[in-house]
Design an enzyme around this catalytic site. Structure first.
Site, mmCIF file in Angstrom:
data_model
loop_
_atom_site.group_PDB
_atom_site.id
_atom_site.type_symbol
_atom_site.label_atom_id
_atom_site.label_comp_id
_atom_site.label_asym_id
_atom_site.label_seq_id
_atom_site.Cartn_x
_atom_site.Cartn_y
_atom_site.Cartn_z
ATOM 1 N N SER A 4 1.502 3.917 -3.448
ATOM 2 C CA SER A 4 0.901 4.926 -4.037
ATOM 3 C C SER A 4 -0.360 5.316 -3.783
ATOM 4 C CB SER A 4 1.082 4.587 -5.423
ATOM 5 O OG SER A 4 2.429 4.170 -6.050
ATOM 6 N N GLY A 46 0.963 -1.240 -0.032
ATOM 7 C CA GLY A 46 -0.004 -0.035 -0.096
ATOM 8 C C GLY A 46 0.936 1.360 -0.062
ATOM 9 N N GLU A 74 13.034 -3.603 -3.670
ATOM 10 C CA GLU A 74 12.046 -3.816 -4.890
ATOM 11 C C GLU A 74 12.958 -3.724 -6.114
ATOM 12 O OE1 GLU A 74 7.845 -2.444 -6.806
ATOM 13 O OE2 GLU A 74 8.438 -1.668 -5.063
ATOM 14 N N SER A 133 -1.021 -3.781 -6.334
ATOM 15 C CA SER A 133 -0.878 -5.150 -7.029
ATOM 16 C C SER A 133 -1.407 -6.174 -6.325
ATOM 17 C CB SER A 133 0.377 -5.155 -7.555
ATOM 18 O OG SER A 133 1.024 -4.272 -8.422
ATOM 19 N N THR A 189 9.900 5.819 -11.471
ATOM 20 C CA THR A 189 10.096 6.060 -12.825
ATOM 21 C C THR A 189 11.558 5.915 -13.376
ATOM 22 O OG1 THR A 189 10.038 8.377 -12.705
ATOM 23 C CG2 THR A 189 7.887 7.587 -12.937
ATOM 24 N N GLU A 230 12.928 8.275 -14.730
ATOM 25 C CA GLU A 230 13.450 9.762 -14.405
ATOM 26 C C GLU A 230 13.863 9.596 -12.907
ATOM 27 O OE1 GLU A 230 11.191 9.810 -17.914
ATOM 28 O OE2 GLU A 230 10.573 8.926 -16.083
#
Length: 377
Positions: free
Chosen positions: A121, A119, A236, A153, A359, A361
């Site tokens: 985002s 949990g 991760e 997910s 991301t 970036e």
């Protein structure tokens, strides 16, 4: 970095392969989740194999853990039930949990008795994860949680969630965050599906309305969760899975290219691109091996994990694009059960690979600041 595995590590890889060839075809799974298969791994002591023996692990190292993960993925093993708990939750508990938490949760993870979603985002907290607004207010021996998580997910398949919450709304945003372990079956939890571009149900929205979570399920100090979370994300990003999850597909693409070459229908430009992708696969594999080697020496591969993540996920997008180029218009036919259908689905899904877990970036910023020591502005 050593470029050879020890004889013991090679023997372990071979043992894994023999087991997986025998057991994967018999596994009954839903979207990659099979608790019964995870139980078979647990019986062999392979879940949490790099964890300390005092908590039920095997006391092996990150390299053995990487070998295990690589073979699981290459054999398409249904590892979903225990995967997040093993990759992120367990290591965070070992490093930051109380002794009571370790004694309670580590055996459950190792024995495949519990599954975890993440949990993290929220609608306004993605790349800027420190902007989480889900509140957890203290009420006696409980926190009362209210808020929303998104892109969660497999929450619909899990029974617990590693929950990042704001416990001090007045503190600077990086300093008012805590990490909780919440029950997804608790009163006040609502899970709603989010369907992706492929039509698949992998993501979810999870809503919390006055959900009570015992204070004893807070991992780490109150308001110090950001530092746990940053490390949690390194776990991760540092795995080999973001590269080798597309390796099987890549070799299927190569087989298609060979058939087209025999028929005189393989353009020279695509031939060269596929050769580059084959080289890049091995470069990406070595980047992942390097992360595991650094971990085995006791170092924290922060920038190196980001390098492996950004390279592997961008490689996977190039692979799926090459597959669609080979298939041409037949790639849009989307016939499930055929290579074209698989290629189309993976092509669409690959879009998210450079977004999830930070991301590209964000990864490049980490490489620049933490790896190269460049200024932030």
């Amino acid at each position: 970095m050593r470029f050879r595995f020890t004889p013991e590590q090679e023997a372990f890889r071979q043992e894994l392969r023999e087991f997986l060839r025998e057991e994967v075809p018999k596994a009954e799974a839903v979207d990659g989740f099979s608790q019964s298969f995870s139980k078979k791994l647990a019986a062999r002591g392979w879940i949490g194999l790099a964890w300390p023996k005092e908590y039920g692990g095997q006391g092996l190292g990150p390299i053995e853990q990487m070998i295990y993960t690589e073979e699981m993925i290459l054999h398409d093993a249904p590892r979903g039930y225990h995967f997040v708990a093993e990759r992120q939750v367990g290591p965070s508990l070992i490093r930051h949990g109380t002794e009571e938490q370790k004694r309670e949760w580590i055996p459950k993870i190792i024995n495949a008795d519990v599954s975890f979603a993440l949990g993290l985002s929220e609608p306004n907290a993605g790349s800027d994860l420190a902007n989480v607004q889900t509140r957890a207010e203290r009420d006696g021996d409980d926190y009362v949680v209210n808020g929303q998580k998104i892109w969660t997910s497999n929450a619909h398949l899990c029974d617990h969630i590693w929950l990042v919450v704001r416990t001090d709304p007045n503190a600077p945003k990086h300093r008012g965050i805590s990490c909780l372990i919440a029950d997804l079956r608790a009163p006040g939890v609502t899970i709603q599906p989010l369907y992706d571009m492929t039509g698949g149900h992998h993501f979810n929205q999870v809503f919390f309305e006055n959900v009570r979570v015992p204070v004893s399920r807070r991992v780490g100090e109150e308001n110090q969760g950001w530092y746990i979370l940053a490390e949690h994300l390194d776990f991760e990003r540092s795995g080999i899975e973001r590269l080798v999850e597309l390796e099987r597909h890549f070799w299927d693409v190569i087989e298609l290219a060979r058939r087209l070459a025999r028929e005189g229908r393989l353009p020279p430009a695509l031939r060269h691109r596929l050769a580059e992708l084959a080289v890049e696969l091995e470069v990406g594999r070595l980047l992942c091996y390097r992360v595991a080697w650094l971990q085995s020496t006791g170092r924290v591969p922060n920038a190196e994990a980001s390098m492996a993540k950004v390279f592997g996920t961008e490689w996977s997008q190039r692979v799926t694009q090459a597959a669609m180029n080979l298939l041409q218009l037949s790639g849009a036919a989307w016939k499930e059960g055929e290579f074209g259908g698989t290629a189309a689905r993976l092509y669409l899904h690959a879009v998210s690979r450079t977004i999830a877990a930070g991301t590209s970036e964000i990864q490049r910023n980490i490489i620049a600041t933490r790896g190269l020591g460049l200024p932030r502005s």
